[in-house]
Design a protein around this motif. Structure first.
Motif, PDB file in Angstrom:
ATOM      1  N   PHE A 204      -1.843 -52.212  12.947  1.00 32.47           N
ATOM      2  CA  PHE A 204      -1.752 -52.008  11.501  1.00 32.47           C
ATOM      3  C   PHE A 204      -1.810 -53.352  10.774  1.00 32.47           C
ATOM      4  CE2 PHE A 204      -0.087 -50.890   7.393  1.00 32.47           C
ATOM      5  CZ  PHE A 204      -0.360 -49.534   7.221  1.00 32.47           C
ATOM      6  N   LEU A 205      -1.069 -54.341  11.305  1.00 37.37           N
ATOM      7  CA  LEU A 205      -1.062 -55.678  10.709  1.00 37.37           C
ATOM      8  C   LEU A 205      -2.430 -56.339  10.807  1.00 37.37           C
ATOM      9  CD1 LEU A 205       2.375 -57.073  11.950  1.00 37.37           C
ATOM     10  CD2 LEU A 205       1.745 -56.519   9.587  1.00 37.37           C
ATOM     11  N   LEU A 206      -3.110 -56.146  11.925  1.00 35.11           N
ATOM     12  CA  LEU A 206      -4.435 -56.726  12.111  1.00 35.11           C
ATOM     13  C   LEU A 206      -5.418 -56.150  11.098  1.00 35.11           C
ATOM     14  CD1 LEU A 206      -6.566 -58.386  13.602  1.00 35.11           C
ATOM     15  CD2 LEU A 206      -6.804 -56.490  15.231  1.00 35.11           C
ATOM     16  N   LEU A 207      -5.434 -54.830  10.984  1.00 36.34           N
ATOM     17  CA  LEU A 207      -6.333 -54.181  10.032  1.00 36.34           C
ATOM     18  C   LEU A 207      -5.963 -54.578   8.595  1.00 36.34           C
ATOM     19  CD1 LEU A 207      -6.578 -50.568  11.534  1.00 36.34           C
ATOM     20  CD2 LEU A 207      -8.216 -52.450  11.750  1.00 36.34           C
ATOM     21  N   GLY A 208      -4.657 -54.682   8.333  1.00 35.13           N
ATOM     22  CA  GLY A 208      -4.214 -55.080   7.007  1.00 35.13           C
ATOM     23  C   GLY A 208      -4.663 -56.485   6.643  1.00 35.13           C
ATOM     24  N   THR A 209      -4.609 -57.385   7.616  1.00 39.00           N
ATOM     25  CA  THR A 209      -5.041 -58.760   7.387  1.00 39.00           C
ATOM     26  C   THR A 209      -6.535 -58.812   7.070  1.00 39.00           C
ATOM     27  OG1 THR A 209      -3.333 -59.622   8.884  1.00 39.00           O
ATOM     28  CG2 THR A 209      -5.204 -61.071   8.391  1.00 39.00           C
ATOM     29  N   ILE A 210      -7.315 -58.067   7.843  1.00 38.17           N
ATOM     30  CA  ILE A 210      -8.762 -58.016   7.603  1.00 38.17           C
ATOM     31  C   ILE A 210      -9.046 -57.445   6.222  1.00 38.17           C
ATOM     32  CG2 ILE A 210     -10.932 -56.940   8.329  1.00 38.17           C
ATOM     33  CD1 ILE A 210      -9.827 -56.980  11.201  1.00 38.17           C
ATOM     34  N   PHE A 211      -8.330 -56.371   5.884  1.00 33.54           N
ATOM     35  CA  PHE A 211      -8.531 -55.728   4.580  1.00 33.54           C
ATOM     36  C   PHE A 211      -8.224 -56.697   3.439  1.00 33.54           C
ATOM     37  CE2 PHE A 211      -7.500 -53.247   0.872  1.00 33.54           C
ATOM     38  CZ  PHE A 211      -8.368 -52.168   0.929  1.00 33.54           C
ATOM     39  N   ILE A 212      -7.121 -57.413   3.540  1.00 35.23           N
ATOM     40  CA  ILE A 212      -6.716 -58.331   2.472  1.00 35.23           C
ATOM     41  C   ILE A 212      -7.722 -59.469   2.311  1.00 35.23           C
ATOM     42  CG2 ILE A 212      -4.986 -60.064   1.822  1.00 35.23           C
ATOM     43  CD1 ILE A 212      -2.878 -58.152   2.992  1.00 35.23           C
ATOM     44  N   ILE A 213      -8.245 -59.977   3.423  1.00 34.71           N
ATOM     45  CA  ILE A 213      -9.247 -61.052   3.360  1.00 34.71           C
ATOM     46  C   ILE A 213     -10.504 -60.565   2.651  1.00 34.71           C
ATOM     47  CG2 ILE A 213     -10.814 -62.491   4.732  1.00 34.71           C
ATOM     48  CD1 ILE A 213      -8.561 -62.689   6.824  1.00 34.71           C
ATOM     49  N   LEU A 214     -10.970 -59.371   3.048  1.00 34.64           N
ATOM     50  CA  LEU A 214     -12.168 -58.810   2.411  1.00 34.64           C
ATOM     51  C   LEU A 214     -11.914 -58.502   0.941  1.00 34.64           C
ATOM     52  CD1 LEU A 214     -13.366 -56.366   5.239  1.00 34.64           C
ATOM     53  CD2 LEU A 214     -14.383 -58.563   4.604  1.00 34.64           C
ATOM     54  N   ALA A 215     -10.728 -57.972   0.645  1.00 34.85           N
ATOM     55  CA  ALA A 215     -10.380 -57.657  -0.745  1.00 34.85           C
ATOM     56  C   ALA A 215     -10.294 -58.930  -1.578  1.00 34.85           C
ATOM     57  CB  ALA A 215      -9.053 -56.905  -0.796  1.00 34.85           C
ATOM     58  N   PHE A 216      -9.779 -60.004  -0.977  1.00 30.88           N
ATOM     59  CA  PHE A 216      -9.675 -61.281  -1.680  1.00 30.88           C
ATOM     60  C   PHE A 216     -11.055 -61.789  -2.095  1.00 30.88           C
ATOM     61  CE2 PHE A 216      -9.794 -65.916  -1.675  1.00 30.88           C
ATOM     62  CZ  PHE A 216      -8.768 -66.222  -2.553  1.00 30.88           C
ATOM     63  N   ILE A 217     -12.006 -61.705  -1.170  1.00 27.29           N
ATOM     64  CA  ILE A 217     -13.376 -62.144  -1.468  1.00 27.29           C
ATOM     65  C   ILE A 217     -13.988 -61.269  -2.560  1.00 27.29           C
ATOM     66  CG2 ILE A 217     -15.711 -62.387  -0.531  1.00 27.29           C
ATOM     67  CD1 ILE A 217     -14.389 -62.972   2.199  1.00 27.29           C
ATOM     68  N   ASN A 218     -13.827 -59.957  -2.399  1.00 29.27           N
ATOM     69  CA  ASN A 218     -14.380 -59.003  -3.369  1.00 29.27           C
ATOM     70  C   ASN A 218     -13.766 -59.195  -4.763  1.00 29.27           C
ATOM     71  OD1 ASN A 218     -15.809 -56.222  -3.888  1.00 29.27           O
ATOM     72  ND2 ASN A 218     -13.706 -55.896  -4.554  1.00 29.27           N
TER      73      ASN A 218
ATOM     74  N   LEU B 158     -14.463 -51.255  -1.025  1.00 27.67           N
ATOM     75  CA  LEU B 158     -14.112 -52.317  -1.964  1.00 27.67           C
ATOM     76  C   LEU B 158     -15.175 -52.549  -3.032  1.00 27.67           C
ATOM     77  CD1 LEU B 158     -12.539 -54.963   0.445  1.00 27.67           C
ATOM     78  CD2 LEU B 158     -11.345 -53.588  -1.265  1.00 27.67           C
ATOM     79  N   ILE B 159     -16.424 -52.214  -2.709  1.00 32.12           N
ATOM     80  CA  ILE B 159     -17.501 -52.416  -3.687  1.00 32.12           C
ATOM     81  C   ILE B 159     -17.228 -51.617  -4.959  1.00 32.12           C
ATOM     82  CG2 ILE B 159     -19.942 -51.951  -4.162  1.00 32.12           C
ATOM     83  CD1 ILE B 159     -20.525 -52.656  -1.256  1.00 32.12           C
ATOM     84  N   MET B 160     -16.649 -50.430  -4.782  1.00 33.83           N
ATOM     85  CA  MET B 160     -16.292 -49.607  -5.940  1.00 33.83           C
ATOM     86  C   MET B 160     -14.979 -50.130  -6.517  1.00 33.83           C
ATOM     87  SD  MET B 160     -18.753 -47.552  -6.225  1.00 33.83           S
ATOM     88  CE  MET B 160     -18.062 -46.441  -7.457  1.00 33.83           C
ATOM     89  N   PRO B 161     -14.984 -50.636  -7.755  1.00 38.53           N
ATOM     90  CA  PRO B 161     -13.768 -51.224  -8.327  1.00 38.53           C
ATOM     91  C   PRO B 161     -12.642 -50.214  -8.510  1.00 38.53           C
ATOM     92  CG  PRO B 161     -15.454 -50.961 -10.015  1.00 38.53           C
ATOM     93  CD  PRO B 161     -16.114 -50.676  -8.700  1.00 38.53           C
ATOM     94  N   GLY B 162     -11.448 -50.656  -8.147  1.00 39.65           N
ATOM     95  CA  GLY B 162     -10.267 -49.824  -8.314  1.00 39.65           C
ATOM     96  C   GLY B 162      -9.323 -50.438  -9.336  1.00 39.65           C
ATOM     97  N   PRO B 163      -8.094 -49.926  -9.442  1.00 41.30           N
ATOM     98  CA  PRO B 163      -7.133 -50.427 -10.428  1.00 41.30           C
ATOM     99  C   PRO B 163      -6.885 -51.930 -10.325  1.00 41.30           C
ATOM    100  CG  PRO B 163      -6.376 -48.353  -9.518  1.00 41.30           C
ATOM    101  CD  PRO B 163      -7.582 -48.749  -8.712  1.00 41.30           C
ATOM    102  N   ALA B 164      -6.767 -52.453  -9.095  1.00 41.98           N
ATOM    103  CA  ALA B 164      -6.505 -53.885  -8.918  1.00 41.98           C
ATOM    104  C   ALA B 164      -7.644 -54.721  -9.479  1.00 41.98           C
ATOM    105  CB  ALA B 164      -6.291 -54.201  -7.439  1.00 41.98           C
ATOM    106  N   VAL B 165      -8.872 -54.275  -9.248  1.00 38.45           N
ATOM    107  CA  VAL B 165     -10.043 -55.004  -9.747  1.00 38.45           C
ATOM    108  C   VAL B 165     -10.066 -55.005 -11.272  1.00 38.45           C
ATOM    109  CG1 VAL B 165     -12.559 -54.952  -9.940  1.00 38.45           C
ATOM    110  CG2 VAL B 165     -11.476 -54.683  -7.702  1.00 38.45           C
TER     111      VAL B 165
END
Length: 212
Positions: A150-164, A17-24
């Motif tokens: 999959f849902l658990l990992l997805g939830t963690i990913f979205i939370i981290l992505a939200f902060i980033n 996530l540190i490396m910015p992608g299209p969403a960022v």
């Protein structure tokens, strides 16, 4: 799932996530164009769009999309056209428009920014492809239900992505403040955000299901 696996996933996700992608870049374009509030609302929209991809991946819809070249092509071109449309609309907007931070931005405008951000993320098939390629590396069928993992990992990913993403939105809002102090700031912000949208649209158009 074992705690060590989840911790490893958090570390790997943070590094990615540190490396910015299209969403960022999309979120930063929003912040530069319309201010911090608009950027943060975009973060919420992108997060909801990401949640849609996570849910689709957990129930198998994303896998179907990735195995259908026609479906993938339709989705990616729709997303690309929408981004290019936003870019052209921004470039053609009145150069004399007041781009100062507007703390009284009405709910209707914020709602429009929100649903546009959801559409941009949902119509990005690379997100679905990324989840399907990345998450299985941390999923162990013996540890329980694969969809639940999959849902658990997805939830963690979205939370981290939200902060980033929120941090990038704030950074872009500060860049906006610097631009505003310069002469002709309206034209500069129109061009920066407009070209960012168009570049993202072109990038989306060339997305391939064979690449992560």
């Amino acid at each position: 799932m074992e705690f060590s696996t989840i911790w490893l996933f958090v570390i790997a996700t943070t590094a990615l996530l540190i490396m910015p992608g299209p969403a960022v870049f999309y979120i930063m374009a929003r912040s530069i164009d319309q201010g911090k509030k608009a950027g943060l609302v975009s973060v919420l929209g992108v997060s909801l769009g990401g949640a849609v991809h996570v849910l689709a991946g957990a129930i198998g819809v994303s896998a179907i999309l990735m195995t259908s070249a026609t479906a993938f092509t339709i989705v990616k071109y729709l997303g690309a056209i929408y981004l290019i449309y936003l870019g052209c609309k921004t470039l053609l907007s009145a150069s004399g428009e007041n781009h100062s931070e507007n703390p009284k931005m009405n709910d209707k405008k914020l709602w429009k920014i929100f649903y546009e951000s959801v559409i941009v993320e949902v119509m990005n098939p690379k997100t679905a492809l990324f989840f399907l390629a990345f998450f299985p590396q941390f999923i162990t069928p013996a540890s329980g239900s694969v969809p639940v993992q999959f849902l658990l990992l997805g939830t963690i990913f979205i939370i981290l992505a939200f902060i980033n993403d929120s941090l990038y939105a704030i950074l872009a809002a500060n860049i906006r403040k610097w631009i505003v102090r310069k002469k002709g700031h309206s034209k500069v912000m129109n061009r920066v955000t407009g070209y960012l949208y168009i570049i993202l649209g072109i990038f989306s158009a060339f997305a391939s299901p064979s690449k992560t």
